[in-house]
Motif scaffolding. Structure first.
Motif, PDB file in Angstrom:
ATOM      1  N   ALA A 236      32.453  50.862  50.925  1.00 35.02           N
ATOM      2  CA  ALA A 236      33.234  49.719  51.404  1.00 35.02           C
ATOM      3  C   ALA A 236      34.725  49.979  51.249  1.00 35.02           C
ATOM      4  CB  ALA A 236      32.842  48.464  50.643  1.00 35.02           C
ATOM      5  N   PRO A 237      35.265  50.910  52.071  1.00 34.35           N
ATOM      6  CA  PRO A 237      36.653  51.340  51.882  1.00 34.35           C
ATOM      7  C   PRO A 237      37.665  50.237  52.160  1.00 34.35           C
ATOM      8  CG  PRO A 237      35.752  52.225  53.939  1.00 34.35           C
ATOM      9  CD  PRO A 237      34.629  51.548  53.236  1.00 34.35           C
ATOM     10  N   CYS A 238      37.262  49.191  52.871  1.00 35.51           N
ATOM     11  CA  CYS A 238      38.220  48.151  53.223  1.00 35.51           C
ATOM     12  C   CYS A 238      38.097  46.941  52.318  1.00 35.51           C
ATOM     13  CB  CYS A 238      38.013  47.713  54.661  1.00 35.51           C
ATOM     14  SG  CYS A 238      37.955  49.117  55.763  1.00 35.51           S
ATOM     15  N   SER A 239      37.270  47.085  51.291  1.00 39.62           N
ATOM     16  CA  SER A 239      37.043  45.943  50.409  1.00 39.62           C
ATOM     17  C   SER A 239      38.355  45.406  49.849  1.00 39.62           C
ATOM     18  CB  SER A 239      36.144  46.368  49.264  1.00 39.62           C
ATOM     19  OG  SER A 239      36.215  45.428  48.228  1.00 39.62           O
ATOM     20  N   PRO A 240      38.519  44.094  49.843  1.00 40.72           N
ATOM     21  CA  PRO A 240      39.757  43.514  49.307  1.00 40.72           C
ATOM     22  C   PRO A 240      39.937  43.796  47.820  1.00 40.72           C
ATOM     23  CG  PRO A 240      38.178  41.800  50.008  1.00 40.72           C
ATOM     24  CD  PRO A 240      37.592  43.097  50.374  1.00 40.72           C
ATOM     25  N   CYS A 241      38.847  44.243  47.184  1.00 39.56           N
ATOM     26  CA  CYS A 241      38.986  44.470  45.743  1.00 39.56           C
ATOM     27  C   CYS A 241      39.835  45.706  45.439  1.00 39.56           C
ATOM     28  CB  CYS A 241      37.629  44.586  45.063  1.00 39.56           C
ATOM     29  SG  CYS A 241      36.739  46.072  45.464  1.00 39.56           S
ATOM     30  N   VAL A 242      39.941  46.606  46.414  1.00 42.58           N
ATOM     31  CA  VAL A 242      40.676  47.838  46.149  1.00 42.58           C
ATOM     32  C   VAL A 242      42.114  47.533  45.752  1.00 42.58           C
ATOM     33  CG1 VAL A 242      41.496  49.989  47.157  1.00 42.58           C
ATOM     34  CG2 VAL A 242      39.222  49.150  47.715  1.00 42.58           C
ATOM     35  N   LYS A 243      42.729  46.659  46.527  1.00 43.41           N
ATOM     36  CA  LYS A 243      44.128  46.324  46.279  1.00 43.41           C
ATOM     37  C   LYS A 243      44.269  45.667  44.900  1.00 43.41           C
ATOM     38  CE  LYS A 243      47.903  43.737  48.335  1.00 43.41           C
ATOM     39  NZ  LYS A 243      48.159  42.648  49.268  1.00 43.41           N
ATOM     40  N   ALA A 244      43.341  44.754  44.639  1.00 37.29           N
ATOM     41  CA  ALA A 244      43.387  44.051  43.358  1.00 37.29           C
ATOM     42  C   ALA A 244      43.264  45.026  42.204  1.00 37.29           C
ATOM     43  CB  ALA A 244      42.265  43.025  43.290  1.00 37.29           C
TER      44      ALA A 244
ATOM     45  N   GLU B 288      35.969  40.258  32.604  1.00 40.97           N
ATOM     46  CA  GLU B 288      37.383  40.524  32.312  1.00 40.97           C
ATOM     47  C   GLU B 288      37.972  39.190  31.887  1.00 40.97           C
ATOM     48  OE1 GLU B 288      39.264  42.616  35.506  1.00 40.97           O
ATOM     49  OE2 GLU B 288      37.768  44.192  35.516  1.00 40.97           O
ATOM     50  N   ARG B 289      38.053  38.990  30.567  1.00 44.09           N
ATOM     51  CA  ARG B 289      38.252  37.649  30.026  1.00 44.09           C
ATOM     52  C   ARG B 289      39.617  37.041  30.365  1.00 44.09           C
ATOM     53  NH1 ARG B 289      40.339  37.240  24.777  1.00 44.09           N
ATOM     54  NH2 ARG B 289      38.728  35.787  24.127  1.00 44.09           N
ATOM     55  N   ALA B 290      40.635  37.859  30.434  1.00 45.99           N
ATOM     56  CA  ALA B 290      41.974  37.309  30.660  1.00 45.99           C
ATOM     57  C   ALA B 290      42.249  37.052  32.139  1.00 45.99           C
ATOM     58  CB  ALA B 290      43.019  38.257  30.093  1.00 45.99           C
ATOM     59  N   LYS B 291      41.650  37.854  33.005  1.00 49.79           N
ATOM     60  CA  LYS B 291      41.921  37.759  34.441  1.00 49.79           C
ATOM     61  C   LYS B 291      40.980  36.804  35.164  1.00 49.79           C
ATOM     62  CE  LYS B 291      45.490  40.278  35.461  1.00 49.79           C
ATOM     63  NZ  LYS B 291      45.672  41.329  34.550  1.00 49.79           N
TER      64      LYS B 291
ATOM     65  N   GLY C  33      37.973  31.556  36.930  1.00 50.07           N
ATOM     66  CA  GLY C  33      38.493  30.604  35.940  1.00 50.07           C
ATOM     67  C   GLY C  33      38.663  31.241  34.570  1.00 50.07           C
ATOM     68  N   ASP C  34      38.530  30.411  33.534  1.00 46.26           N
ATOM     69  CA  ASP C  34      38.739  30.857  32.153  1.00 46.26           C
ATOM     70  C   ASP C  34      37.460  31.499  31.634  1.00 46.26           C
ATOM     71  OD1 ASP C  34      39.176  31.203  29.459  1.00 46.26           O
ATOM     72  OD2 ASP C  34      39.873  29.163  29.071  1.00 46.26           O
ATOM     73  N   LEU C  35      37.485  32.826  31.511  1.00 42.89           N
ATOM     74  CA  LEU C  35      36.298  33.549  31.046  1.00 42.89           C
ATOM     75  C   LEU C  35      36.498  34.046  29.615  1.00 42.89           C
ATOM     76  CD1 LEU C  35      35.169  35.614  34.178  1.00 42.89           C
ATOM     77  CD2 LEU C  35      34.493  33.323  33.459  1.00 42.89           C
ATOM     78  N   SER C  36      37.328  33.329  28.833  1.00 39.75           N
ATOM     79  CA  SER C  36      37.610  33.830  27.484  1.00 39.75           C
ATOM     80  C   SER C  36      36.397  33.702  26.561  1.00 39.75           C
ATOM     81  CB  SER C  36      38.829  33.122  26.888  1.00 39.75           C
ATOM     82  OG  SER C  36      38.593  31.744  26.738  1.00 39.75           O
ATOM     83  N   HIS C  37      35.412  32.897  26.915  1.00 38.35           N
ATOM     84  CA  HIS C  37      34.118  32.967  26.223  1.00 38.35           C
ATOM     85  C   HIS C  37      33.068  32.775  27.301  1.00 38.35           C
ATOM     86  CE1 HIS C  37      30.639  32.199  23.775  1.00 38.35           C
ATOM     87  NE2 HIS C  37      31.297  32.528  22.701  1.00 38.35           N
ATOM     88  N   ALA C  38      32.666  33.866  27.925  1.00 43.29           N
ATOM     89  CA  ALA C  38      31.771  33.752  29.075  1.00 43.29           C
ATOM     90  C   ALA C  38      30.417  34.347  28.751  1.00 43.29           C
ATOM     91  CB  ALA C  38      32.377  34.479  30.263  1.00 43.29           C
ATOM     92  N   SER C  39      29.396  33.843  29.399  1.00 51.03           N
ATOM     93  CA  SER C  39      28.107  34.504  29.307  1.00 51.03           C
ATOM     94  C   SER C  39      27.439  34.488  30.674  1.00 51.03           C
ATOM     95  CB  SER C  39      27.229  33.875  28.232  1.00 51.03           C
ATOM     96  OG  SER C  39      26.729  32.654  28.679  1.00 51.03           O
ATOM     97  N   VAL C  40      26.432  35.346  30.799  1.00 53.49           N
ATOM     98  CA  VAL C  40      25.830  35.599  32.103  1.00 53.49           C
ATOM     99  C   VAL C  40      24.308  35.620  31.976  1.00 53.49           C
ATOM    100  CG1 VAL C  40      25.610  37.327  33.953  1.00 53.49           C
ATOM    101  CG2 VAL C  40      27.832  36.970  32.855  1.00 53.49           C
ATOM    102  N   VAL C  41      23.630  34.993  32.925  1.00 52.17           N
ATOM    103  CA  VAL C  41      22.183  35.195  33.076  1.00 52.17           C
ATOM    104  C   VAL C  41      21.923  35.612  34.521  1.00 52.17           C
ATOM    105  CG1 VAL C  41      21.548  33.569  31.255  1.00 52.17           C
ATOM    106  CG2 VAL C  41      21.691  32.754  33.623  1.00 52.17           C
TER     107      VAL C  41
END
Lengths: 395, 132
Positions: B7-15, A40-43, A64-72
């Protein structure tokens, strides 16, 4: 007996409450072979996804800034290493769905790679230009190779790819060279340099690890290095594919990866042109061009090698076109959403996941029927990376 | 937003809920493309929608080389600090005509001179964030 059961139920319920109030939830036991991450590049977050259930199962923020991100991925496909634009390197535990470790490794980065044995992750940097090697377990810095191509002159590094034998190949945008660094001794790498051509913008390694190709921005053509016979140096292939025609402005640099090789041919975005160019993967001579709707950014073969899916630069980034590798014809044109940035296939083909940044959605399509199977919400999604990459050379 | 049932209590839910709310508002604000803004080269003042589209274009599309936060990448940094002292006119000309020999393309097929001028002025002043 009934009272006893009631008491147990109460006890269990209070445990659940206790679990809710104290944050960390016990790790869920899950295989990782069908998982992936969506940037999620903006967030500055990633959504964790499951390709079997076609759904999201978690989210990790603060990357951080993921506006040009890559993953391995680690070779056991448990960890995802996320390389951010701002030089952040984050290690995410896909089993537990949480951030395991995070460091800032440079000021401005463009991607990364992982070694054959999985022990070293390497970041490629723009500022300061060069590559840096880290212990995959601890993210401790092991060594670095500054891209100093002339005294006091440092180049932006592009197209980093792992090469069998604990090596990494990459290209120097400003230096016009391909470098191959050997990390057999991770604290004392050795580097060989090969003149390549003007302004390489990205690179790829063929799936067996033999050829490194660097697309050139400053001239027509592609630099190719045979890593089985590096003593022969880099040579140019597909030269003059734009000769005699006025160059179109390039609104977004194409991306190259080893996914371009399919059905005995390399399918490459023709930079600045509304075309994909195909070359025989043995002779490296041009075989055909396929006219398309816009400037290709990604031209990705499905793992069964039957199709090439292509997305485009602004202002044509709402389109996706599909080329049949047998006929070389466009067989499908789709409008999956606004600002399509990336596509990723499930490991054995069948499904393709497409990110539509401006619709805040990831769309999942069937590659045979072209029917849309599902959608996943994600904030300004860009790169999609599945753990099947863990087992592929060049990913 | 599908969330892990284990994981119903995961903090990611709110986010995720917060994100979903933000998305709804941002989507309704957007209009596709810049087509509505073209052919307006003589107008010195740009409309609110047009300005929002330009902010998005700069952050997202110029951002593919210059960085979404404009801190640079393959392209040079475009922060206020990095551009200090640069004349607006020459920046606008760079946007319209590109910079031969570099990766900077001419944007004249996609932007008017008035739009390029506005972008250059905003960059010098510190470019606005996208408003959801």
């Amino acid at each position: 007996m009934r009272t006893f059961g009631y008491l147990i139920a109460c006890f269990a319920f209070s445990l659940v409450l206790a679990a809710c109030s104290s944050a960390p939830v016990a790790p869920v036991v899950r295989g990782t072979g069908d998982l992936g991450v969506v940037i999620e590049r903006a967030k500055g977050a990633v959504t964790l996804v499951n390709t079997s259930s076609r759904s999201a199962y978690g989210r990790v923020e603060g990357l951080g800034d993921l506006s040009h991100a890559s993953v391995v991925f680690s070779r056991d496909a448990r960890y995802a290493f996320v390389f951010g634009r701002d030089g952040g390197l984050s290690k995410i535990d896909l089993m537990e769905g949480r951030l395991a470790k995070r460091i800032m490794q440079s000021g401005n980065a463009i991607g990364g790679s992982i070694s054959q044995d999985g022990r070293i992750v390497v970041a490629q940097n723009y500022t300061p230009g060069g590559i840096k090697a880290f212990d995959a377990q601890t993210l401790e810095l092991l060594s670095e190779v500054p891209a100093e191509y002339a005294p006091g002159k440092f180049s932006k590094v592009v197209g980093l790819a792992d090469v069998p034998g604990q090596r990494f190949a990459y290209a120097l945008f400003d230096g016009g060279e391909i470098w191959v660094s050997d990390f057999t001794n991770p604290r004392a790498p050795t580097t060989r340099r090969f003149p390549a051509g003007q302004q390489p913008y990205d690179g790829l390694i063929t799936p067996e690890g033999r050829y490194y190709l660097a697309g050139l921005f400053g001239e027509d053509g592609i630099a190719q290095l045979d890593l089985w016979r590096p003593e022969n140096g880099a040579r140019k292939i597909l030269q003059n594919y734009g000769r005699g025609q006025e160059k179109l402005p390039v609104f977004k640099m194409p991306h190259l990866r080893g996914w371009s090789i399919a059905a005995g041919q390399a399918w490459l975005p023709a930079i600045g042109r509304h075309e994909v160019i195909a070359a025989d993967a043995t002779t490296w001579l041009e075989t055909r061009r396929v006219a398309l709707k816009g400037q290709p950014v990604f031209a990705i073969a499905s793992p069964d090698q039957r199709q090439i899916w292509v997305n485009f630069a602004h202002p044509d980034n709402g389109w996706v076109q599909v080329i049949d590798t047998l006929s070389g014809q466009v067989v499908q044109t789709l409008q999956p959403g606004r600002a399509v940035l990336h596509m990723e296939f499930t490991a054995r083909s069948g499904n393709v996941w497409i990110s539509a940044r401006d619709d805040n959605k990831v769309l999942i399509y069937d590659t045979r029927s072209f029917a849309k199977l599902a959608e996943i919400d994600a904030d300004a999604p860009s790169g999609i990376f599945f753990t099947s990459r863990a087992a592929r050379i060049g990913f | 937003m599908p969330v892990n049932k284990m994981a119903p209590c995961s903090p990611c839910v709110k986010a995720m809920k917060t994100t979903a709310l933000l998305l709804v508002t941002s989507v309704t604000m957007l209009t596709p493309g810049l087509s509505g803004a073209m052919g307006d080269a003589t107008s010195g003042s740009l409309g609110k929608t047009e300005r929002a589209e330009l902010v998005r274009l700069v952050r997202q599309d110029c951002g593919s080389c210059h960085g979404m936060k404009l801190t640079g990448g393959l392209g040079t940094p475009l922060t206020r600090e990095a551009l200090a002292g640069k004349p607006v006119e020459s920046m606008a000309a760079t946007i319209i005509h590109g910079r031969p020999g570099t990766a900077m393309p001419p944007w004249k097929t996609l932007l008017t001179e008035a739009q390029a001028q506005w972008i250059a002025e905003q960059l010098i002043a510190g470019f606005p964030e996208e408003t959801p």
